[in-house]
Design a protein around this motif. Structure first.
Motif, PDB file in Angstrom:
ATOM      1  N   GLU A  85       0.887  -1.162  -0.110  1.00 21.56           N
ATOM      2  CA  GLU A  85      -0.138   0.119   0.314  1.00 21.56           C
ATOM      3  C   GLU A  85       0.956   1.360  -0.040  1.00 21.56           C
ATOM      4  OE1 GLU A  85      -2.391   3.191   1.540  1.00 21.56           O
ATOM      5  OE2 GLU A  85      -1.066   2.085   3.102  1.00 21.56           O
ATOM      6  N   TYR A  86       1.850   1.147   0.979  1.00 20.04           N
ATOM      7  CA  TYR A  86       2.866   2.413   0.929  1.00 20.04           C
ATOM      8  C   TYR A  86       3.490   2.537  -0.517  1.00 20.04           C
ATOM      9  CZ  TYR A  86       6.457   5.700   3.168  1.00 20.04           C
ATOM     10  OH  TYR A  86       6.939   6.610   3.503  1.00 20.04           O
ATOM     11  N   ALA A  87       4.049   1.584  -0.774  1.00 23.86           N
ATOM     12  CA  ALA A  87       4.756   1.541  -2.438  1.00 23.86           C
ATOM     13  C   ALA A  87       3.822   2.046  -3.288  1.00 23.86           C
ATOM     14  CB  ALA A  87       5.509   0.110  -2.772  1.00 23.86           C
ATOM     15  N   SER A  88       2.608   1.462  -3.312  1.00 28.16           N
ATOM     16  CA  SER A  88       1.646   1.840  -4.380  1.00 28.16           C
ATOM     17  C   SER A  88       1.444   3.574  -4.357  1.00 28.16           C
ATOM     18  CB  SER A  88       0.324   1.382  -3.991  1.00 28.16           C
ATOM     19  OG  SER A  88       0.376   0.237  -3.900  1.00 28.16           O
ATOM     20  N   ARG A  89       1.282   4.309  -3.072  1.00 31.02           N
ATOM     21  CA  ARG A  89       1.118   5.701  -3.050  1.00 31.02           C
ATOM     22  C   ARG A  89       2.670   6.297  -3.502  1.00 31.02           C
ATOM     23  NH1 ARG A  89       0.686   7.478   2.713  1.00 31.02           N
ATOM     24  NH2 ARG A  89       0.322   5.443   3.430  1.00 31.02           N
ATOM     25  N   ALA A  90       3.792   5.655  -3.282  1.00 30.79           N
ATOM     26  CA  ALA A  90       4.945   6.125  -3.796  1.00 30.79           C
ATOM     27  C   ALA A  90       4.825   6.257  -5.265  1.00 30.79           C
ATOM     28  CB  ALA A  90       6.069   5.530  -3.430  1.00 30.79           C
ATOM     29  N   LEU A  91       4.350   5.025  -5.778  1.00 28.98           N
ATOM     30  CA  LEU A  91       4.244   5.080  -7.362  1.00 28.98           C
ATOM     31  C   LEU A  91       3.093   6.134  -7.865  1.00 28.98           C
ATOM     32  CD1 LEU A  91       4.329   3.261  -9.889  1.00 28.98           C
ATOM     33  CD2 LEU A  91       2.229   2.191  -9.213  1.00 28.98           C
ATOM     34  N   MET A  92       2.116   6.557  -7.241  1.00 29.16           N
ATOM     35  CA  MET A  92       1.162   7.311  -7.562  1.00 29.16           C
ATOM     36  C   MET A  92       1.959   8.796  -7.464  1.00 29.16           C
ATOM     37  SD  MET A  92      -0.882   5.411  -8.905  1.00 29.16           S
ATOM     38  CE  MET A  92      -1.552   6.551  -9.873  1.00 29.16           C
ATOM     39  N   GLU A  93       2.765   9.055  -6.621  1.00 32.28           N
ATOM     40  CA  GLU A  93       3.236  10.418  -6.392  1.00 32.28           C
ATOM     41  C   GLU A  93       4.558  10.715  -7.245  1.00 32.28           C
ATOM     42  OE1 GLU A  93       3.426  11.146  -2.143  1.00 32.28           O
ATOM     43  OE2 GLU A  93       4.515  13.245  -2.625  1.00 32.28           O
ATOM     44  N   TYR A  94       5.447   9.627  -7.071  1.00 34.85           N
ATOM     45  CA  TYR A  94       6.617   9.837  -7.825  1.00 34.85           C
ATOM     46  C   TYR A  94       6.934   9.288  -9.047  1.00 34.85           C
ATOM     47  CZ  TYR A  94       8.534  11.654  -3.239  1.00 34.85           C
ATOM     48  OH  TYR A  94       8.813  12.413  -2.156  1.00 34.85           O
ATOM     49  N   VAL A 298       9.588   3.541  -5.950  1.00 32.38           N
ATOM     50  CA  VAL A 298       8.502   2.453  -5.701  1.00 32.38           C
ATOM     51  C   VAL A 298       9.299   1.677  -4.618  1.00 32.38           C
ATOM     52  CG1 VAL A 298       6.831   1.006  -6.288  1.00 32.38           C
ATOM     53  CG2 VAL A 298       7.346   2.836  -7.881  1.00 32.38           C
ATOM     54  N   THR A 299      10.518   1.175  -5.251  1.00 35.18           N
ATOM     55  CA  THR A 299      11.485   0.324  -4.622  1.00 35.18           C
ATOM     56  C   THR A 299      11.924   0.905  -3.151  1.00 35.18           C
ATOM     57  OG1 THR A 299      11.965  -0.362  -6.534  1.00 35.18           O
ATOM     58  CG2 THR A 299      13.458  -1.174  -4.476  1.00 35.18           C
ATOM     59  N   MET A 300      12.279   2.153  -3.170  1.00 39.04           N
ATOM     60  CA  MET A 300      12.754   2.994  -2.055  1.00 39.04           C
ATOM     61  C   MET A 300      11.685   3.022  -0.900  1.00 39.04           C
ATOM     62  SD  MET A 300      15.720   3.886  -2.678  1.00 39.04           S
ATOM     63  CE  MET A 300      15.679   2.311  -3.312  1.00 39.04           C
ATOM     64  N   ALA A 301      10.383   3.019  -1.436  1.00 38.68           N
ATOM     65  CA  ALA A 301       9.148   3.231  -0.426  1.00 38.68           C
ATOM     66  C   ALA A 301       8.843   1.856   0.189  1.00 38.68           C
ATOM     67  CB  ALA A 301       7.851   3.896  -1.202  1.00 38.68           C
ATOM     68  N   ALA A 302       9.025   0.795  -0.795  1.00 38.51           N
ATOM     69  CA  ALA A 302       8.872  -0.567  -0.086  1.00 38.51           C
ATOM     70  C   ALA A 302       9.965  -0.932   0.955  1.00 38.51           C
ATOM     71  CB  ALA A 302       8.905  -1.570  -1.255  1.00 38.51           C
ATOM     72  N   ALA A 303      11.373  -0.346   0.795  1.00 36.81           N
ATOM     73  CA  ALA A 303      12.287  -0.496   1.706  1.00 36.81           C
ATOM     74  C   ALA A 303      12.073   0.165   2.987  1.00 36.81           C
ATOM     75  CB  ALA A 303      13.632  -0.140   0.989  1.00 36.81           C
ATOM     76  N   ILE A 304      11.809   1.338   2.764  1.00 36.44           N
ATOM     77  CA  ILE A 304      11.177   2.152   4.111  1.00 36.44           C
ATOM     78  C   ILE A 304      10.425   1.482   4.814  1.00 36.44           C
ATOM     79  CG2 ILE A 304      10.073   4.292   4.816  1.00 36.44           C
ATOM     80  CD1 ILE A 304      11.388   5.715   2.092  1.00 36.44           C
ATOM     81  N   ARG A 305       8.974   1.065   4.228  1.00 37.63           N
ATOM     82  CA  ARG A 305       8.185   0.460   4.851  1.00 37.63           C
ATOM     83  C   ARG A 305       8.463  -0.777   5.394  1.00 37.63           C
ATOM     84  NH1 ARG A 305       4.780   0.946   8.413  1.00 37.63           N
ATOM     85  NH2 ARG A 305       2.565   0.608   8.493  1.00 37.63           N
ATOM     86  N   GLY A 306       9.201  -1.593   4.858  1.00 36.58           N
ATOM     87  CA  GLY A 306       9.769  -2.781   5.424  1.00 36.58           C
ATOM     88  C   GLY A 306      10.763  -2.837   6.596  1.00 36.58           C
ATOM     89  N   LEU A 307      11.616  -1.819   6.573  1.00 39.79           N
ATOM     90  CA  LEU A 307      12.539  -1.359   7.794  1.00 39.79           C
ATOM     91  C   LEU A 307      11.638  -1.034   8.866  1.00 39.79           C
ATOM     92  CD1 LEU A 307      15.426   0.697   7.141  1.00 39.79           C
ATOM     93  CD2 LEU A 307      15.358  -1.541   7.767  1.00 39.79           C
ATOM     94  N   GLU A 308      10.553  -0.291   8.515  1.00 42.80           N
ATOM     95  CA  GLU A 308       9.676   0.245   9.752  1.00 42.80           C
ATOM     96  C   GLU A 308       9.009  -0.934  10.377  1.00 42.80           C
ATOM     97  OE1 GLU A 308       8.177   4.498   8.217  1.00 42.80           O
ATOM     98  OE2 GLU A 308       6.554   3.171   8.277  1.00 42.80           O
ATOM     99  N   LEU A 309       8.389  -1.928   9.562  1.00 41.74           N
ATOM    100  CA  LEU A 309       7.827  -3.015  10.103  1.00 41.74           C
ATOM    101  C   LEU A 309       8.588  -3.963  10.872  1.00 41.74           C
ATOM    102  CD1 LEU A 309       5.204  -4.283   7.324  1.00 41.74           C
ATOM    103  CD2 LEU A 309       4.830  -2.793   9.356  1.00 41.74           C
ATOM    104  N   LEU A 310      10.071  -3.843  10.379  1.00 44.01           N
ATOM    105  CA  LEU A 310      10.882  -4.957  11.111  1.00 44.01           C
ATOM    106  C   LEU A 310      11.127  -4.357  12.442  1.00 44.01           C
ATOM    107  CD1 LEU A 310      13.043  -6.909  11.412  1.00 44.01           C
ATOM    108  CD2 LEU A 310      14.471  -5.566  10.112  1.00 44.01           C
ATOM    109  N   ASP A 311      11.436  -2.998  12.378  1.00 38.91           N
ATOM    110  CA  ASP A 311      11.490  -2.290  13.697  1.00 38.91           C
ATOM    111  C   ASP A 311      10.255  -2.386  14.839  1.00 38.91           C
ATOM    112  OD1 ASP A 311      13.274  -0.852  15.068  1.00 38.91           O
ATOM    113  OD2 ASP A 311      12.642   1.158  14.565  1.00 38.91           O
ATOM    114  N   GLN A 312       9.054  -2.394  14.245  1.00 33.53           N
ATOM    115  CA  GLN A 312       7.935  -2.224  14.942  1.00 33.53           C
ATOM    116  C   GLN A 312       7.662  -3.784  15.536  1.00 33.53           C
ATOM    117  OE1 GLN A 312       5.108  -0.350  12.362  1.00 33.53           O
ATOM    118  NE2 GLN A 312       6.193   1.566  12.514  1.00 33.53           N
ATOM    119  N   GLU A 313       7.959  -4.704  14.557  1.00 32.60           N
ATOM    120  CA  GLU A 313       7.222  -6.034  15.072  1.00 32.60           C
ATOM    121  C   GLU A 313       8.540  -7.018  14.927  1.00 32.60           C
ATOM    122  OE1 GLU A 313       4.426  -6.700  11.726  1.00 32.60           O
ATOM    123  OE2 GLU A 313       3.253  -5.035  12.368  1.00 32.60           O
ATOM    124  N   PRO A 314       9.250  -6.819  15.950  1.00 28.99           N
ATOM    125  CA  PRO A 314      10.553  -8.135  16.067  1.00 28.99           C
ATOM    126  C   PRO A 314      10.040  -9.305  16.512  1.00 28.99           C
ATOM    127  CG  PRO A 314      10.481  -6.447  17.969  1.00 28.99           C
ATOM    128  CD  PRO A 314       9.279  -5.877  17.349  1.00 28.99           C
TER     129      PRO A 314
END
Ligand SMILES: Cc1ncc(COP(=O)(O)O)c(C=O)c1O
Length: 418
Positions: A85-94, A298-314
């Motif tokens: 979902e986050y990557a899709s938003r980046a796709l539409m914006e960037y 799009v790839t950057m956005a996916a990585a940002i969200r992936g890192l966030e999830l890793l951080d929040q959901e150990p």
């Protein structure tokens, strides 16, 4: 004509129409053809398998549901709803592409956010994103080392480290796998020379973990830089998936932490984390950073969200590690000698032909696990490389362990030549 692993007919030079641009009688083509024939004879020819779904714990392959036991998407992030979902938003914006190298038009706000997030996650001053882990290693090593330097490299390091060493023109000294005594002997044989020690953090085929305390001690003692490739360590080892330093409680002790976003993080791209000076220097010297079009936003956005999830959901990291322990225990109960503290569980087969047979048997039973052969591992050292995910169930893993044991202990079947 021969069939690839998907059962499809693959290109055979004999069957290519004359005049198709291949210079049919040219010596080079003949040599290539002969080499391919030779690879096929030795069961070393490689081909691709086409997946017809997203990369997750179950994939569709040739119209069938398969249990995926080979993916590096250890936390099952490639098809994660919040990331998509986050990557899709980046796709539409960037949009889809970055339009240039990082130093021209290729740096978006997302690249900067990602680099800040990586530096925070790894506890470093700064980070720099490359187009892949491979590009990171082949960019970093030649930028930092040159003729007159020595690079000490573990014999089982990844191909991208090997190529980075070659491109650097530094003298490369290979030490025995994870053997700190051998490393020290080799350092002492090159007194006074400047250089760097480089090692995989988690070794990509064996799944074992670098002796970081030993490596850092030697680097400190002899005034060498230490560099760890955390491709298979990030998101996998350490209590919260921060990698080797967290695993050994040695935060901040390595000079250069390199990694990839293409495995546990579920996106693409390589990175390096370290001091501000290191990052500033690489921006000016690393050729794979300077001369290549940057990854898509799009790839950057996916990585940002992936890192966030890793951080929040150990808990995902914990689940993965429980899965590995359980899978190894199941295999051991069936009599196979295995062990792993990462997500990679190598199952030794030896003979290349037998490894292919075992892999094909498992494919027929709906288990996707490839035979890894030379040159990825040594000749005669073929393995089935199981790569586990946090989302595999205990039941799936127990069933797979049973099937794998049967496949690798079954008597050999005579396989006709291609
Ligand atoms: C240890 C190691 N380093 C680097 C890489 C390259 O990373 P990437 O796939 O992002 O190019 C890999 C990938 O297979 C790896 O296993």
């Amino acid at each position: 004509m021969y069939k690839d692993q998907s059962g499809r007919k693959s290109l055979d030079i004999e069957s290519t129409p004359a005049g198709a641009g291949m210079g049919r009688n040219h010596e080079k083509w003949k040599r290539m053809e002969e080499e391919l024939r030779c690879l096929r004879r030795e069961n070393l020819c490689r081909s691709t398998r086409t997946i017809e779904s997203a990369q997750k714990s179950h994939v569709r392959y040739r119209g069938r549901d398969m249990l995926m036991l080979a993916s590096n998407s250890y936390l099952d992030f490639c098809d994660e709803e919040r990331i998509k979902e986050y990557a899709s938003r980046a796709l539409m914006e960037y949009g889809t592409g970055s339009g240039g190298s990082r130093l021209t038009t290729g740096t978006t706000a997302l690249h900067i956010r990602l680099e800040e997030a990586l530096a925070r996650f790894k506890g470093r001053e700064a980070a720099l994103v490359f187009n892949s882990g491979f590009a990171a290693n082949t960019g970093i090593l030649p930028a930092l080392c040159r003729e007159g330097d020595v690079i000490y490299s573990d014999e089982l390091n990844h191909a991208s480290i090997i190529d980075g060493c070659r491109q650097s023109k530094a003298r490369t000294v290979i030490y025995r796998h994870n053997d700190m005594e051998d490393l020290e002997k080799k350092i002492l044989a090159h007194p006074g020379e400047t250089g760097l020690i480089v090692s995989d953090g988690v070794f990509s085929m064996d799944g074992d973990i670098v002796d970081l305390p030993g490596l850092v001690r030697l680097a400190d003692t002899y005034g060498l830089l230490s560099m760890i490739d955390e491709a298979h360590a990030t998101g996998v080892i350490g209590r919260s998936g921060r990698g080797c330093e967290e695993y050994y409680h040695m935060e901040g002790r390595t000079d250069i932490l390199m990694g990839t976003l293409s495995k546990a993080i579920g996106a693409e791209g390589g990175y390096v984390c370290g001091s501000r000076i290191l990052v500033e220097y690489l921006k000016n010297k690393a050729r794979s950073y300077i001369f290549s079009t940057s990854l898509s936003p799009v790839t950057m956005a996916a990585a940002i969200r992936g890192l966030e999830l890793l951080d929040q959901e150990p808990w995902r990291v914990q689940r993965l590690s429980e899965n590995v322990a359980w899978f190894c225990e199941c295999l051991r109960r069936h009599g196979l000698e295995v062990s792993s503290h990462s997500a990679i569980v190598p199952i030794f087969v030896g003979d290349e032909g037998r490894a292919i047979e075992a892999s094909e048997r498992l494919m027929e039973q709906g288990i996707f696990i490839p035979a890894i052969r030379y040159p990825t591992v040594r000749k005669g050292g073929a393995i089935l490389r199981a790569a586990l995910m946090a989302s595999h169930t205990r039941q799936e893993l127990a069933g797979a362990a049973r099937a794998i044991t049967r496949a690798v202990t079954a008597p050999a079947v005579a396989v006709p030549d291609f």
